[in-house]
Motif scaffolding. Structure first.
Motif, mmCIF file in Angstrom:
data_model
loop_
_atom_site.group_PDB
_atom_site.id
_atom_site.type_symbol
_atom_site.label_atom_id
_atom_site.label_comp_id
_atom_site.label_asym_id
_atom_site.label_seq_id
_atom_site.Cartn_x
_atom_site.Cartn_y
_atom_site.Cartn_z
ATOM 1 N N SER A 218 0.844 -1.218 -0.124
ATOM 2 C CA SER A 218 -0.023 -0.126 -0.053
ATOM 3 C C SER A 218 0.944 1.259 0.056
ATOM 4 C CB SER A 218 -0.857 0.103 1.162
ATOM 5 O OG SER A 218 -0.331 0.176 2.356
ATOM 6 N N LEU A 219 1.971 1.262 0.726
ATOM 7 C CA LEU A 219 2.887 2.393 0.577
ATOM 8 C C LEU A 219 3.490 2.704 -0.590
ATOM 9 C CD1 LEU A 219 4.294 4.575 2.114
ATOM 10 C CD2 LEU A 219 6.309 2.895 2.375
ATOM 11 N N ALA A 220 3.833 1.557 -1.516
ATOM 12 C CA ALA A 220 4.497 1.894 -2.651
ATOM 13 C C ALA A 220 3.378 2.443 -3.711
ATOM 14 C CB ALA A 220 4.881 0.311 -3.050
ATOM 15 N N ALA A 221 2.112 1.880 -3.505
ATOM 16 C CA ALA A 221 1.013 2.365 -4.245
ATOM 17 C C ALA A 221 0.809 3.997 -4.016
ATOM 18 C CB ALA A 221 -0.127 1.555 -4.375
ATOM 19 N N GLU A 222 0.624 4.184 -2.842
ATOM 20 C CA GLU A 222 0.413 5.426 -2.510
ATOM 21 C C GLU A 222 1.204 6.649 -3.000
ATOM 22 O OE1 GLU A 222 -1.735 6.457 1.378
ATOM 23 O OE2 GLU A 222 -1.454 4.348 2.026
ATOM 24 N N VAL A 223 2.457 6.152 -2.725
ATOM 25 C CA VAL A 223 3.994 7.137 -2.974
ATOM 26 C C VAL A 223 3.748 7.296 -4.488
ATOM 27 C CG1 VAL A 223 6.367 7.313 -3.079
ATOM 28 C CG2 VAL A 223 4.937 6.589 -0.922
ATOM 29 N N SER A 224 3.262 6.197 -5.199
ATOM 30 C CA SER A 224 3.303 6.139 -6.771
ATOM 31 C C SER A 224 2.258 6.845 -7.417
ATOM 32 C CB SER A 224 3.081 4.601 -7.343
ATOM 33 O OG SER A 224 4.152 3.921 -7.140
ATOM 34 N N ALA A 225 1.217 7.045 -6.537
ATOM 35 C CA ALA A 225 0.169 7.900 -6.887
ATOM 36 C C ALA A 225 0.082 9.318 -6.417
ATOM 37 C CB ALA A 225 -1.529 7.187 -6.028
ATOM 38 N N LEU A 226 0.737 9.597 -5.375
ATOM 39 C CA LEU A 226 0.977 10.979 -4.929
ATOM 40 C C LEU A 226 2.088 11.571 -5.746
ATOM 41 C CD1 LEU A 226 1.165 10.507 -1.000
ATOM 42 C CD2 LEU A 226 -0.735 11.620 -2.316
ATOM 43 N N LEU A 227 3.100 10.979 -6.115
ATOM 44 C CA LEU A 227 4.286 11.587 -7.000
ATOM 45 C C LEU A 227 4.234 11.197 -8.475
ATOM 46 C CD1 LEU A 227 7.110 10.943 -4.425
ATOM 47 C CD2 LEU A 227 5.590 12.798 -4.642
ATOM 48 N N GLY A 228 3.154 10.428 -8.863
ATOM 49 C CA GLY A 228 3.204 10.313 -10.310
ATOM 50 C C GLY A 228 4.059 9.404 -10.944
ATOM 51 N N TRP A 229 4.585 8.316 -10.267
ATOM 52 C CA TRP A 229 5.798 7.434 -10.412
ATOM 53 C C TRP A 229 5.311 6.092 -10.733
ATOM 54 C CZ3 TRP A 229 9.683 8.462 -5.828
ATOM 55 C CH2 TRP A 229 10.443 9.683 -5.966
#
Length: 126
Positions: free
Chosen positions: A112-123
């Motif tokens: 979930s952390l990886a998914a949230e960071v990806s979504a927030l930063l557009g990575w």
């Protein structure tokens, strides 16, 4: 080249879960800092692509640490995501109003952390 993320949290377990999610799940490089001074030194030495910053640390809170990071050369362009155990709506809105890229509630699991960071930063994961 994969993004480099600095995880700043006084709790070793939180840093380890973050590392697991960001390195193994997303494929990004990760460094760690256990407090404010170490975070400022790490950003000054090697500016990361993003900082995950704990709001409540014993040596200095995340808000003051954010101000110190923003004062560094190029610090105003640094992507910062707050990590907080106080994930109430009003607290999240207050923290977002400080000019960060997002707020993630603790505890979290690696995926979930990886998914949230990806979504927030557009990575995208590697």
């Amino acid at each position: 080249m994969s993004p480099h993320v600095l995880v700043v949290d006084d709790e070793h377990a939180i840093r380890m879960v973050a590392r697991l999610g960001l390195e193994r799940v997303a494929g990004w490089s990760v460094s760690e800092a256990a407090g404010a001074d170490a975070a400022v030194e790490a950003v000054a030495a090697r500016r990361p692509d993003a900082v995950l910053l704990d709001v409540m640390m014993p040596d200095q809170d995340g808000l003051r640490t954010l101000a110190r990071l923003r004062a560094l050369p190029g610090g105003d362009e640094l992507s910062v995501v707050f990590l907080t155990a106080t994930a109430q709506r009003t607290e999240i809105e207050r923290l977002r109003g400080l000019g960060v890229d997002g707020v993630i509630g603790k505890p979290f699991d690696p995926r979930s952390l990886a998914a949230e960071v990806s979504a927030l930063l557009g990575w995208s994961p590697a």
